[in-house]
Structures are given as structure tokens and as C-alpha cells.
Motif scaffolding. Structure first.
Motif, short mmCIF file in Angstrom:
data_model
loop_
_atom_site.label_atom_id
_atom_site.label_comp_id
_atom_site.label_asym_id
_atom_site.label_seq_id
_atom_site.Cartn_x
_atom_site.Cartn_y
_atom_site.Cartn_z
N GLY A 94 1.05 -1.11 0.33
CA GLY A 94 0.35 -0.40 -0.07
C GLY A 94 0.86 1.40 -0.40
O GLY A 94 0.90 2.28 -0.71
N GLY A 95 1.49 0.98 0.61
CA GLY A 95 2.57 2.01 1.19
C GLY A 95 3.53 2.41 -0.51
O GLY A 95 3.73 3.64 -1.00
N ILE A 96 3.87 1.66 -1.09
CA ILE A 96 4.57 1.44 -2.94
C ILE A 96 3.41 2.30 -3.47
O ILE A 96 4.03 3.30 -4.34
CB ILE A 96 4.98 -0.37 -2.61
N LYS A 97 2.46 1.51 -3.31
CA LYS A 97 1.37 2.62 -4.23
C LYS A 97 1.01 3.48 -4.67
O LYS A 97 0.96 4.45 -5.18
CB LYS A 97 -0.46 1.61 -4.35
N GLY A 98 0.78 4.54 -2.95
CA GLY A 98 0.62 5.93 -2.91
C GLY A 98 2.27 6.73 -3.00
O GLY A 98 1.83 7.08 -3.54
N ALA A 99 3.30 5.56 -2.89
CA ALA A 99 4.91 6.79 -3.09
C ALA A 99 4.42 7.23 -4.77
O ALA A 99 5.30 8.15 -5.37
CB ALA A 99 5.53 5.94 -2.77
N LYS A 100 4.14 5.93 -5.47
CA LYS A 100 4.00 5.98 -6.76
C LYS A 100 2.98 6.89 -7.73
O LYS A 100 3.52 7.99 -8.18
CB LYS A 100 3.90 4.24 -7.63
N GLY A 101 2.29 6.95 -6.96
CA GLY A 101 1.22 7.66 -7.26
C GLY A 101 1.80 9.04 -6.90
O GLY A 101 1.37 9.84 -7.58
N SER A 102 2.44 9.60 -6.04
CA SER A 102 3.07 11.18 -5.50
C SER A 102 3.61 11.16 -6.03
O SER A 102 4.33 12.53 -7.18
CB SER A 102 3.47 10.53 -4.19
N LEU A 103 5.14 9.99 -7.19
CA LEU A 103 5.49 10.40 -7.68
C LEU A 103 5.15 11.06 -8.85
O LEU A 103 6.09 11.83 -10.01
CB LEU A 103 6.54 8.78 -7.91
N ASN A 104 3.97 10.02 -9.63
CA ASN A 104 3.48 10.04 -11.02
C ASN A 104 2.92 12.00 -10.50
O ASN A 104 3.35 12.91 -11.95
CB ASN A 104 2.44 9.68 -11.03
N ARG A 105 2.49 12.38 -9.53
CA ARG A 105 1.47 13.59 -9.28
C ARG A 105 3.22 14.61 -9.61
O ARG A 105 3.36 15.67 -10.39
CB ARG A 105 1.22 14.04 -8.54
N LEU A 106 4.44 14.72 -9.49
CA LEU A 106 5.03 15.54 -8.70
C LEU A 106 5.59 15.39 -10.31
O LEU A 106 6.62 16.49 -10.55
CB LEU A 106 6.31 14.79 -7.89
N LYS A 107 6.07 14.19 -10.69
CA LYS A 107 6.27 14.36 -12.27
C LYS A 107 5.78 15.06 -13.60
O LYS A 107 6.48 15.92 -13.96
CB LYS A 107 6.85 12.55 -13.09
N ARG A 111 7.14 18.21 -15.38
CA ARG A 111 6.63 19.00 -16.48
C ARG A 111 5.66 19.98 -16.94
O ARG A 111 6.00 21.60 -17.50
CB ARG A 111 5.88 18.23 -16.98
N GLU A 112 4.73 20.36 -15.59
CA GLU A 112 4.02 21.80 -16.10
C GLU A 112 4.90 23.50 -15.60
O GLU A 112 4.62 24.36 -16.40
CB GLU A 112 3.23 21.35 -14.41
N ASP A 113 5.78 23.30 -14.70
CA ASP A 113 5.92 24.18 -14.21
C ASP A 113 7.94 24.61 -14.88
O ASP A 113 8.01 25.55 -15.12
CB ASP A 113 8.03 23.62 -13.16
N GLU A 114 7.41 23.30 -15.71
CA GLU A 114 8.93 23.35 -16.67
C GLU A 114 8.59 23.42 -17.91
O GLU A 114 9.45 25.29 -18.39
CB GLU A 114 9.90 21.95 -17.28
N ILE A 115 7.05 23.60 -18.47
CA ILE A 115 6.55 24.33 -19.60
C ILE A 115 6.61 25.76 -18.90
O ILE A 115 6.25 26.86 -20.12
CB ILE A 115 5.16 23.83 -19.81
N ILE A 116 5.80 26.32 -18.04
CA ILE A 116 5.28 27.98 -17.30
C ILE A 116 7.65 28.41 -17.53
O ILE A 116 6.97 29.32 -18.27
CB ILE A 116 4.85 27.86 -15.90
N PHE A 117 8.59 27.58 -17.25
CA PHE A 117 9.35 27.98 -17.35
C PHE A 117 9.69 28.84 -18.90
O PHE A 117 10.21 30.15 -19.21
CB PHE A 117 10.50 27.47 -16.78
N TRP A 118 10.21 27.71 -19.53
CA TRP A 118 10.37 28.12 -20.60
C TRP A 118 9.31 28.91 -21.20
O TRP A 118 9.67 30.46 -22.59
CB TRP A 118 9.83 26.95 -22.30
N ALA A 119 7.93 29.02 -21.14
CA ALA A 119 7.14 29.88 -21.94
C ALA A 119 7.20 31.73 -21.47
O ALA A 119 7.29 32.57 -21.60
CB ALA A 119 5.44 29.71 -21.73
N SER A 120 7.50 31.48 -20.01
CA SER A 120 8.45 32.62 -19.24
C SER A 120 9.17 32.93 -20.38
O SER A 120 9.27 34.71 -20.46
CB SER A 120 8.56 32.88 -17.30
N ILE A 121 10.07 32.82 -20.23
CA ILE A 121 11.74 32.97 -21.07
C ILE A 121 10.64 33.06 -22.54
O ILE A 121 11.64 34.59 -22.86
CB ILE A 121 12.93 32.01 -21.34
N LEU A 122 9.70 32.81 -23.08
CA LEU A 122 9.62 33.26 -24.64
C LEU A 122 9.21 34.75 -24.56
O LEU A 122 8.90 35.24 -25.07
CB LEU A 122 8.85 32.01 -24.76
#
Length: 143
Positions: A94-107, A111-122
Motif C-alpha cells: 500500500g505504501g508503494i502504491k501511494g509513493a508511486k502515485g505521489s511520484l507520478n503527481r510530482l513528475k 513538467r508543468e513547471d518546465e512549460i511555465i518556465f520556458w513560456a516565461s522566458i519566451l
């Protein structure tokens, strides 16, 4: 190599079993018997030999019983440890499933932060170019 070792072990065990069998069933040889012994003395001697043989058999059986008892206890302890390990594994699942879900949300957030960063630079460079164009009228930028 392993098969040879097993064969050697079997042969040595077979030889030791034969020696033990001979010891258990040994009888006095006819050379050691004297002519002057009476039938009752011979019978008493044979009875002592049989009794001795039975005692050795009893001792060997007790040793084997003790060994089997130890093996049984060891198997029981191993079974308990395996069940405990299985329970721990299931608890971590159960802990591994929770960690996997958290890791997916973090990824996804990364990605969202990277898109915002490059959009801000542009956006920044577009604004800088616009300001330079409207204020300085740079000739190489022909609009």
C-alpha cells in the motif's frame, strides 16, 4: 562435480550403515568360544550381546528422533519467518502504491513547471524585443 560429491556421500553413508548393522548384529565368532562353556553360559552371553545391541539401537533411534525434532522445529521457525516477511511485504504494498502515485503527481508538476518556465522566458524575450522596437527602432528589425 556436484553429482560426484553426492555419489561419494551416498557411498560413505552406505558403508557407515553397513558397519553399524554389523555392530548391531555381530555375534561372537566360533574361534572365541571355548569348548568348556556350557549351553547356559553361551545363552547368557548371547542374551548380553542382544541386550547390548538393543541398547545401541535405542541410542541410535533417540539420536535420530532428536535430529528429526530439531529439523521440525527449524521448519516451523522458517515458516513463521516467511509469514512475517509476507505480512511485511503486503503492508509495504500500500505504501508503494501511494509513493508511486505521489511520484507520478510530482513528475506531472515538474513538467508543468518546465512549460511555465520556458513560456516565461519566451514571453520575456518577446517583451524585450517589443520595447526595443518601439523605443529605439532598431533597423535590423524590419516589421
Amino acid at each position: 562435480m556436484m553429482m560426484e560429491t553426492t555419489d561419494i556421500q551416498r557411498q560413505s553413508k552406505h558403508q557407515s550403515n553397513n558397519v553399524n548393522r554389523k555392530k548391531l548384529l555381530k555375534k561372537r565368532s566360533s574361534k572365541s568360544k571355548s569348548k568348556s562353556t556350557s549351553p547356559s553360559a553361551t545363552a547368557a552371553q548371547e542374551a548380553r550381546e542382544i541386550t547390548s545391541s538393543l541398547r545401541r539401537t535405542k541410542t541410535m533411534m533417540q539420536q535420530e528422533l532428536s535430529r528429526i525434532s530439531n529439523v521440525s522445529e527449524s521448519i516451523d521457525q522458517d515458516g513463521i519467518k516467511l509469514n512475517q516477511t509476507k505480512d511485511q511485504h503486503m503492508g509495504m504494498k500500500g505504501g508503494i502504491k501511494g509513493a508511486k502515485g505521489s511520484l507520478n503527481r510530482l513528475k506531472l508538476k515538474e513538467r508543468e513547471d518546465e512549460i511555465i518556465f520556458w513560456a516565461s522566458i519566451l514571453f520575456f524575450y518577446i517583451v524585450v524585443l517589443y520595447v526595443l522596437w518601439t523605443r529605439i527602432r532598431i533597423p535590423f528589425l524590419l516589421w
